[in-house]
Scaffold this motif. Structure first.
Motif, PDB file in Angstrom:
ATOM      1  N   ILE A  24       0.825  -1.247  -0.147  1.00 35.60           N
ATOM      2  CA  ILE A  24       0.006   0.074   0.119  1.00 35.60           C
ATOM      3  C   ILE A  24       0.964   1.162  -0.184  1.00 35.60           C
ATOM      4  O   ILE A  24       1.480   1.507   1.052  1.00 35.60           O
ATOM      5  CB  ILE A  24      -0.897   0.046   1.255  1.00 35.60           C
ATOM      6  N   PRO A  25       0.833   1.882  -1.024  1.00 36.34           N
ATOM      7  CA  PRO A  25       1.929   3.239  -1.141  1.00 36.34           C
ATOM      8  C   PRO A  25       1.350   4.223  -0.552  1.00 36.34           C
ATOM      9  O   PRO A  25       0.118   4.387  -0.130  1.00 36.34           O
ATOM     10  CB  PRO A  25       1.649   3.458  -2.716  1.00 36.34           C
ATOM     11  N   ILE A  26       2.115   4.773   0.478  1.00 41.75           N
ATOM     12  CA  ILE A  26       1.932   6.036   1.420  1.00 41.75           C
ATOM     13  C   ILE A  26       2.836   7.145   0.757  1.00 41.75           C
ATOM     14  O   ILE A  26       4.074   6.856   0.432  1.00 41.75           O
ATOM     15  CB  ILE A  26       2.011   5.973   3.028  1.00 41.75           C
ATOM     16  N   PRO A  27       2.326   8.450   1.116  1.00 39.28           N
ATOM     17  CA  PRO A  27       3.072   9.335   0.664  1.00 39.28           C
ATOM     18  C   PRO A  27       4.305   9.630   1.642  1.00 39.28           C
ATOM     19  O   PRO A  27       4.240   9.282   2.973  1.00 39.28           O
ATOM     20  CB  PRO A  27       2.372  10.606   0.592  1.00 39.28           C
ATOM     21  N   PRO A  28       5.403  10.283   1.217  1.00 36.05           N
ATOM     22  CA  PRO A  28       6.261  10.637   2.389  1.00 36.05           C
ATOM     23  C   PRO A  28       5.904  11.500   3.558  1.00 36.05           C
ATOM     24  O   PRO A  28       4.788  12.035   3.659  1.00 36.05           O
ATOM     25  CB  PRO A  28       7.467  11.455   1.497  1.00 36.05           C
ATOM     26  N   GLN A  29       6.412  11.305   4.580  1.00 31.73           N
ATOM     27  CA  GLN A  29       6.140  11.945   5.686  1.00 31.73           C
ATOM     28  C   GLN A  29       5.943  13.283   5.687  1.00 31.73           C
ATOM     29  O   GLN A  29       4.859  14.048   6.336  1.00 31.73           O
ATOM     30  CB  GLN A  29       7.202  11.629   6.903  1.00 31.73           C
ATOM     31  N   LYS A  30       6.778  14.332   4.950  1.00 31.54           N
ATOM     32  CA  LYS A  30       6.511  15.446   4.729  1.00 31.54           C
ATOM     33  C   LYS A  30       5.330  15.857   4.012  1.00 31.54           C
ATOM     34  O   LYS A  30       4.561  16.588   4.435  1.00 31.54           O
ATOM     35  CB  LYS A  30       7.676  16.001   3.832  1.00 31.54           C
ATOM     36  N   GLU A  31       4.891  14.838   2.977  1.00 30.06           N
ATOM     37  CA  GLU A  31       3.723  15.218   2.218  1.00 30.06           C
ATOM     38  C   GLU A  31       2.474  14.637   3.495  1.00 30.06           C
ATOM     39  O   GLU A  31       1.394  15.602   3.315  1.00 30.06           O
ATOM     40  CB  GLU A  31       3.471  14.164   1.162  1.00 30.06           C
ATOM     41  N   GLN A  32       2.735  13.825   3.935  1.00 31.11           N
ATOM     42  CA  GLN A  32       1.595  13.365   5.071  1.00 31.11           C
ATOM     43  C   GLN A  32       1.228  14.621   6.059  1.00 31.11           C
ATOM     44  O   GLN A  32       0.126  15.078   6.367  1.00 31.11           O
ATOM     45  CB  GLN A  32       1.774  12.151   5.885  1.00 31.11           C
ATOM     46  N   LYS A  33       2.318  15.209   6.640  1.00 31.15           N
ATOM     47  CA  LYS A  33       2.109  16.289   7.293  1.00 31.15           C
ATOM     48  C   LYS A  33       1.496  17.587   6.691  1.00 31.15           C
ATOM     49  O   LYS A  33       0.722  18.261   7.253  1.00 31.15           O
ATOM     50  CB  LYS A  33       3.529  16.860   7.953  1.00 31.15           C
ATOM     51  N   ARG A  34       1.644  17.699   5.392  1.00 33.07           N
ATOM     52  CA  ARG A  34       1.165  18.878   4.605  1.00 33.07           C
ATOM     53  C   ARG A  34      -0.388  18.559   4.497  1.00 33.07           C
ATOM     54  O   ARG A  34      -1.225  19.398   4.632  1.00 33.07           O
ATOM     55  CB  ARG A  34       1.780  19.154   3.331  1.00 33.07           C
ATOM     56  N   ILE A  35      -0.678  17.338   4.373  1.00 33.05           N
ATOM     57  CA  ILE A  35      -2.212  17.106   4.303  1.00 33.05           C
ATOM     58  C   ILE A  35      -2.916  17.113   5.626  1.00 33.05           C
ATOM     59  O   ILE A  35      -3.901  17.705   5.567  1.00 33.05           O
ATOM     60  CB  ILE A  35      -2.318  15.425   3.795  1.00 33.05           C
ATOM     61  N   VAL A  36      -2.144  16.584   6.566  1.00 35.23           N
ATOM     62  CA  VAL A  36      -2.883  16.930   7.976  1.00 35.23           C
ATOM     63  C   VAL A  36      -2.871  18.413   8.181  1.00 35.23           C
ATOM     64  O   VAL A  36      -4.239  18.706   8.677  1.00 35.23           O
ATOM     65  CB  VAL A  36      -1.816  16.250   9.247  1.00 35.23           C
ATOM     66  N   SER A  37      -2.011  19.211   8.070  1.00 35.01           N
ATOM     67  CA  SER A  37      -2.009  20.649   7.951  1.00 35.01           C
ATOM     68  C   SER A  37      -3.366  21.180   7.361  1.00 35.01           C
ATOM     69  O   SER A  37      -4.045  21.883   8.051  1.00 35.01           O
ATOM     70  CB  SER A  37      -0.790  21.366   7.602  1.00 35.01           C
ATOM     71  N   ALA A  38      -3.327  20.737   6.140  1.00 31.77           N
ATOM     72  CA  ALA A  38      -4.538  21.309   5.325  1.00 31.77           C
ATOM     73  C   ALA A  38      -5.801  20.859   5.742  1.00 31.77           C
ATOM     74  O   ALA A  38      -6.777  21.570   5.846  1.00 31.77           O
ATOM     75  CB  ALA A  38      -4.648  20.773   3.980  1.00 31.77           C
ATOM     76  N   VAL A  39      -5.925  19.708   6.366  1.00 34.17           N
ATOM     77  CA  VAL A  39      -7.443  19.299   6.908  1.00 34.17           C
ATOM     78  C   VAL A  39      -7.739  19.718   8.079  1.00 34.17           C
ATOM     79  O   VAL A  39      -8.707  20.342   8.304  1.00 34.17           O
ATOM     80  CB  VAL A  39      -7.156  17.618   7.241  1.00 34.17           C
ATOM     81  N   HIS A  40      -6.626  20.160   9.084  1.00 36.11           N
ATOM     82  CA  HIS A  40      -6.754  20.732  10.376  1.00 36.11           C
ATOM     83  C   HIS A  40      -7.200  22.251  10.102  1.00 36.11           C
ATOM     84  O   HIS A  40      -8.193  22.815  10.493  1.00 36.11           O
ATOM     85  CB  HIS A  40      -5.482  20.952  11.186  1.00 36.11           C
ATOM     86  N   SER A  41      -6.732  22.820   9.064  1.00 38.18           N
ATOM     87  CA  SER A  41      -7.050  24.135   8.654  1.00 38.18           C
ATOM     88  C   SER A  41      -8.727  24.218   8.101  1.00 38.18           C
ATOM     89  O   SER A  41      -9.505  24.889   8.531  1.00 38.18           O
ATOM     90  CB  SER A  41      -6.108  24.754   7.526  1.00 38.18           C
ATOM     91  N   ILE A  42      -9.018  23.211   7.267  1.00 40.82           N
ATOM     92  CA  ILE A  42     -10.452  23.268   6.768  1.00 40.82           C
ATOM     93  C   ILE A  42     -11.353  23.160   8.103  1.00 40.82           C
ATOM     94  O   ILE A  42     -12.364  23.592   8.125  1.00 40.82           O
ATOM     95  CB  ILE A  42     -10.507  22.076   5.825  1.00 40.82           C
ATOM     96  N   PHE A  43     -11.002  22.004   9.035  1.00 41.40           N
ATOM     97  CA  PHE A  43     -11.802  21.835   9.937  1.00 41.40           C
ATOM     98  C   PHE A  43     -11.900  23.069  10.901  1.00 41.40           C
ATOM     99  O   PHE A  43     -12.980  23.487  11.616  1.00 41.40           O
ATOM    100  CB  PHE A  43     -11.439  20.504  10.641  1.00 41.40           C
ATOM    101  N   ALA A  44     -10.906  23.710  11.191  1.00 34.98           N
ATOM    102  CA  ALA A  44     -10.922  25.008  11.793  1.00 34.98           C
ATOM    103  C   ALA A  44     -11.703  26.049  11.188  1.00 34.98           C
ATOM    104  O   ALA A  44     -12.779  26.770  12.018  1.00 34.98           O
ATOM    105  CB  ALA A  44      -9.545  25.804  11.953  1.00 34.98           C
TER     106      ALA A  44
END
Length: 53
Positions: A24-44
């Protein structure tokens, strides 16, 4: 499970022994953190909208 590309011409059940072999391919950790940050921003923003209703 529907997005996997298991190939077979029979209608059978696929068990952990078969799915555990799939990579199961997963993005690099830097990209994962960027995604989490974007999701947090949207939820805020959603929370602010909900509070203003």
């Amino acid at each position: 499970m529907s997005i996997t590309r298991l190939i077979g011409n029979t209608h059978k059940r696929y068990w952990i022994s078969e799915y555990s072999k799939l990579e199961i391919p997963i993005p690099p950790q830097k990209e994962q953190k960027r995604i989490v940050s974007a999701v947090h921003s949207i939820f805020a923003k959603l929370n602010m909208i909900m509070e203003s209703l």
